[in-house]
Design a protein around this motif. Structure first.
Motif, mmCIF file in Angstrom:
data_model
loop_
_atom_site.group_PDB
_atom_site.id
_atom_site.type_symbol
_atom_site.label_atom_id
_atom_site.label_comp_id
_atom_site.label_asym_id
_atom_site.label_seq_id
_atom_site.Cartn_x
_atom_site.Cartn_y
_atom_site.Cartn_z
ATOM 1 N N GLY A 94 24.916 -15.385 -10.461
ATOM 2 C CA GLY A 94 23.776 -14.475 -10.834
ATOM 3 C C GLY A 94 23.012 -13.632 -9.716
ATOM 4 O O GLY A 94 22.962 -14.194 -8.534
ATOM 5 N N VAL A 95 22.402 -12.572 -9.855
ATOM 6 C CA VAL A 95 21.837 -11.865 -9.069
ATOM 7 C C VAL A 95 20.428 -11.770 -8.983
ATOM 8 O O VAL A 95 19.878 -12.000 -10.130
ATOM 9 C CB VAL A 95 22.250 -10.265 -9.078
ATOM 10 C CG1 VAL A 95 21.440 -9.452 -8.079
ATOM 11 C CG2 VAL A 95 23.882 -10.042 -8.744
ATOM 12 N N SER A 96 19.728 -12.168 -7.821
ATOM 13 C CA SER A 96 17.974 -12.318 -8.000
ATOM 14 C C SER A 96 17.595 -11.525 -6.791
ATOM 15 O O SER A 96 18.415 -11.661 -5.623
ATOM 16 C CB SER A 96 17.777 -13.811 -7.967
ATOM 17 O OG SER A 96 18.123 -14.405 -6.914
ATOM 18 N N ILE A 97 16.406 -11.059 -6.852
ATOM 19 C CA ILE A 97 15.768 -10.189 -5.783
ATOM 20 C C ILE A 97 14.291 -10.837 -5.555
ATOM 21 O O ILE A 97 13.635 -11.268 -6.666
ATOM 22 C CB ILE A 97 15.617 -8.897 -6.205
ATOM 23 C CG1 ILE A 97 17.061 -8.139 -6.212
ATOM 24 C CG2 ILE A 97 14.716 -7.779 -5.192
ATOM 25 C CD1 ILE A 97 17.017 -6.617 -6.564
ATOM 26 N N SER A 98 14.043 -11.176 -4.098
ATOM 27 C CA SER A 98 12.713 -11.678 -3.928
ATOM 28 C C SER A 98 11.969 -10.383 -3.149
ATOM 29 O O SER A 98 12.486 -9.693 -2.679
ATOM 30 C CB SER A 98 12.762 -12.732 -3.239
ATOM 31 O OG SER A 98 13.367 -13.956 -3.788
ATOM 32 N N PHE A 99 10.648 -10.313 -3.279
ATOM 33 C CA PHE A 99 10.037 -9.355 -2.612
ATOM 34 C C PHE A 99 8.652 -9.600 -2.428
ATOM 35 O O PHE A 99 8.079 -10.683 -3.319
ATOM 36 C CB PHE A 99 10.162 -8.021 -3.197
ATOM 37 C CG PHE A 99 9.607 -7.864 -4.588
ATOM 38 C CD1 PHE A 99 8.127 -7.653 -4.997
ATOM 39 C CD2 PHE A 99 10.468 -8.151 -5.659
ATOM 40 C CE1 PHE A 99 8.009 -7.533 -6.521
ATOM 41 C CE2 PHE A 99 10.049 -7.930 -6.876
ATOM 42 C CZ PHE A 99 8.853 -7.862 -7.261
ATOM 43 N N VAL A 100 7.545 -9.065 -1.472
ATOM 44 C CA VAL A 100 6.405 -9.516 -1.382
ATOM 45 C C VAL A 100 5.405 -8.499 -1.889
ATOM 46 O O VAL A 100 5.649 -7.183 -1.764
ATOM 47 C CB VAL A 100 6.046 -9.737 0.101
ATOM 48 C CG1 VAL A 100 4.669 -10.007 0.344
ATOM 49 C CG2 VAL A 100 7.003 -10.988 0.632
ATOM 50 N N ALA A 101 4.286 -8.887 -2.532
ATOM 51 C CA ALA A 101 3.479 -7.684 -2.939
ATOM 52 C C ALA A 101 1.938 -8.227 -2.478
ATOM 53 O O ALA A 101 1.718 -9.507 -2.333
ATOM 54 C CB ALA A 101 3.467 -7.898 -4.582
ATOM 55 N N LYS A 102 1.030 -7.334 -2.332
ATOM 56 C CA LYS A 102 -0.342 -7.733 -1.859
ATOM 57 C C LYS A 102 -1.060 -7.818 -2.948
ATOM 58 O O LYS A 102 -1.001 -7.140 -4.039
ATOM 59 C CB LYS A 102 -1.063 -6.411 -1.032
ATOM 60 C CG LYS A 102 -0.427 -6.224 0.413
ATOM 61 C CD LYS A 102 -1.186 -7.392 1.334
ATOM 62 C CE LYS A 102 -1.181 -7.201 2.686
ATOM 63 N NZ LYS A 102 -1.951 -8.101 3.545
ATOM 64 N N LYS A 103 -1.988 -8.903 -3.039
ATOM 65 C CA LYS A 103 -2.863 -9.011 -4.343
ATOM 66 C C LYS A 103 -3.991 -8.157 -4.018
ATOM 67 O O LYS A 103 -4.411 -7.566 -5.085
ATOM 68 C CB LYS A 103 -3.381 -10.559 -4.110
ATOM 69 C CG LYS A 103 -2.621 -11.588 -4.564
ATOM 70 C CD LYS A 103 -3.390 -12.988 -4.859
ATOM 71 C CE LYS A 103 -2.534 -14.016 -5.549
ATOM 72 N NZ LYS A 103 -3.252 -15.080 -5.753
ATOM 73 N N VAL A 104 -4.357 -7.790 -2.735
ATOM 74 C CA VAL A 104 -5.397 -6.825 -2.556
ATOM 75 C C VAL A 104 -5.045 -5.973 -1.421
ATOM 76 O O VAL A 104 -4.557 -6.705 -0.300
ATOM 77 C CB VAL A 104 -6.907 -7.464 -2.121
ATOM 78 C CG1 VAL A 104 -7.940 -6.242 -2.128
ATOM 79 C CG2 VAL A 104 -7.145 -8.176 -3.498
ATOM 80 N N VAL A 112 1.624 -12.391 -1.876
ATOM 81 C CA VAL A 112 2.352 -12.938 -3.062
ATOM 82 C C VAL A 112 3.737 -12.702 -3.138
ATOM 83 O O VAL A 112 4.201 -11.791 -2.997
ATOM 84 C CB VAL A 112 1.744 -12.837 -4.332
ATOM 85 C CG1 VAL A 112 0.456 -13.361 -4.599
ATOM 86 C CG2 VAL A 112 1.746 -11.319 -4.859
ATOM 87 N N THR A 113 4.865 -13.548 -3.354
ATOM 88 C CA THR A 113 6.307 -13.511 -3.171
ATOM 89 C C THR A 113 6.750 -13.813 -4.450
ATOM 90 O O THR A 113 6.419 -14.729 -5.082
ATOM 91 C CB THR A 113 6.888 -14.583 -2.110
ATOM 92 O OG1 THR A 113 6.195 -14.467 -0.840
ATOM 93 C CG2 THR A 113 8.369 -14.234 -1.790
ATOM 94 N N VAL A 114 7.428 -12.621 -5.135
ATOM 95 C CA VAL A 114 8.096 -12.943 -6.172
ATOM 96 C C VAL A 114 9.600 -12.851 -6.145
ATOM 97 O O VAL A 114 10.152 -12.173 -5.564
ATOM 98 C CB VAL A 114 7.558 -11.526 -6.927
ATOM 99 C CG1 VAL A 114 8.217 -11.415 -8.403
ATOM 100 C CG2 VAL A 114 6.173 -11.224 -7.123
ATOM 101 N N LYS A 115 9.985 -13.693 -6.823
ATOM 102 C CA LYS A 115 11.395 -13.902 -7.130
ATOM 103 C C LYS A 115 11.768 -13.175 -8.618
ATOM 104 O O LYS A 115 11.565 -14.060 -9.489
ATOM 105 C CB LYS A 115 12.150 -15.360 -7.217
ATOM 106 C CG LYS A 115 13.590 -15.400 -7.078
ATOM 107 C CD LYS A 115 14.011 -16.817 -6.855
ATOM 108 C CE LYS A 115 15.518 -17.095 -7.359
ATOM 109 N NZ LYS A 115 15.876 -18.438 -6.906
ATOM 110 N N LEU A 116 12.906 -12.333 -8.687
ATOM 111 C CA LEU A 116 13.177 -11.830 -10.140
ATOM 112 C C LEU A 116 14.560 -11.884 -10.194
ATOM 113 O O LEU A 116 15.454 -11.393 -9.645
ATOM 114 C CB LEU A 116 12.710 -10.303 -10.148
ATOM 115 C CG LEU A 116 12.864 -9.656 -11.272
ATOM 116 C CD1 LEU A 116 11.764 -10.001 -12.354
ATOM 117 C CD2 LEU A 116 12.666 -8.221 -10.991
#
Length: 292
Positions: A94-104, A112-116
């Motif tokens: 399976g394919v999965s993507i991780s990325f970082v998002a700023k809380k503020v 915050v790091t998200v894995k999708l």
């Protein structure tokens, strides 16, 4: 032949001896790096997203489209969805993507790091909606990985180093538990960093030795760029993505051909995903118009 199987991938068999020996000649990801900069025209993507956002909620961004195009490329070209562990090559499940998002959006704002996970055949509206939902959830509360890391970092330094060494050792022998891998963003197909959104552009990013991420994409801020045409040169709005590949998973020629799929979607989303007012979904090369 490994003694134990992995919960996240299957051993690749039948590869040429030269490729099988690569993980022994280049033991780390960062000594195996190949770098490639891709510059995409985005005028058509801007127009398509503007029409899409009039017909859909929540709002989709250019980063959503980059991530979706990347997921489609990785699903269509599975040789790129591989990783090296314990000196062996594995095909990821399976394919999965991780990325970082700023809380503020401040200098001191935590990341915050998200894995999708990216299910095969998923349409763009569902994909974009899931990204927005996951980012909102991550901003509202700490994810499981963040809680685990915070707990570990309460321990003395030598003990932390020992735990990290233990995790690396278990992973090397395919004994790292599946429930630890499932939500860990360092165990994904690709890591995308939307660096342009925080004012950082024109950088290549290293690969992580921990985990199994074999591809990193650093997305710059949109800007004008010059392109050669049959009639001369033209200046258009463009987006630069600087890719870092682990050379051991596949050859450079195959990687370059795979990234062409990202270009196709970003530069002409109406052709490859369909009208933005409908339910855009990748139609596949064989289902789309003939190549010119």
């Amino acid at each position: 032949m490994p003694l134990f199987s992995r919960p996240d991938g299957d051993l690749v068999r039948g590869e040429a001896p030269v490729r099988r020996i690569m993980p022994y000649l280049m033991r780390g990801r960062n000594e195996s790096c190949v770098y490639q900069e891709s510059v995409y025209r985005i005028a058509a993507a801007r127009t398509w997203l503007k029409a899409y956002n009039r017909a859909h909620h929540p709002r989709a961004t250019l980063f959503h489209l980059v991530a979706y195009a990347t997921a489609v490329a990785l699903e269509t070209r599975p040789r790129l969805n591989r990783f090296v562990s314990g000196g062996r090559l594995y095909q990821r499940r399976g394919v999965s993507i991780s990325f970082v998002a700023k809380k503020v959006f401040t200098d001191d704002g935590p990341d915050v790091t998200v894995k999708l996970a990216c299910p095969k055949g998923e349409g763009f509206p569902d994909f974009s909606r899931r990204i927005s939902t996951r980012v909102d959830e991550a901003r509202d509360k700490d994810c499981a990985v963040d809680k685990e890391v915070a707990l570990i970092m309460r321990l003395p330094g030598p003990l932390v180093r020992g735990l990290v060494a233990l995790a690396r050792g278990l992973d090397h022998w395919n004994l790292f538990p599946g429930f630890m891998i499932r939500d860990d963003p360092m165990y994904s197909t690709v890591f995308l960093a939307n660096l342009g959104s925080v004012g950082v552009s024109d950088v290549f990013h290293h690969l992580y030795e921990y985990g199994t991420v074999s591809i990193f994409g650093a997305v710059s801020a949109p800007r004008r760029a010059v392109f050669a045409t049959r009639d001369g040169v033209t200046s258009e709005e463009a987006l630069s993505v600087r890719w870092t590949f682990d050379e051991r998973i596949d050859d450079a020629f195959s990687c370059a051909r795979s990234m062409v799929l990202v270009q196709k979607i970003l530069e002409d989303p109406a052709r490859w995903l369909g009208p933005p007012e409908g339910t855009p979904v990748w139609r596949g090369l064989e289902a789309g118009p003939r190549e010119s």
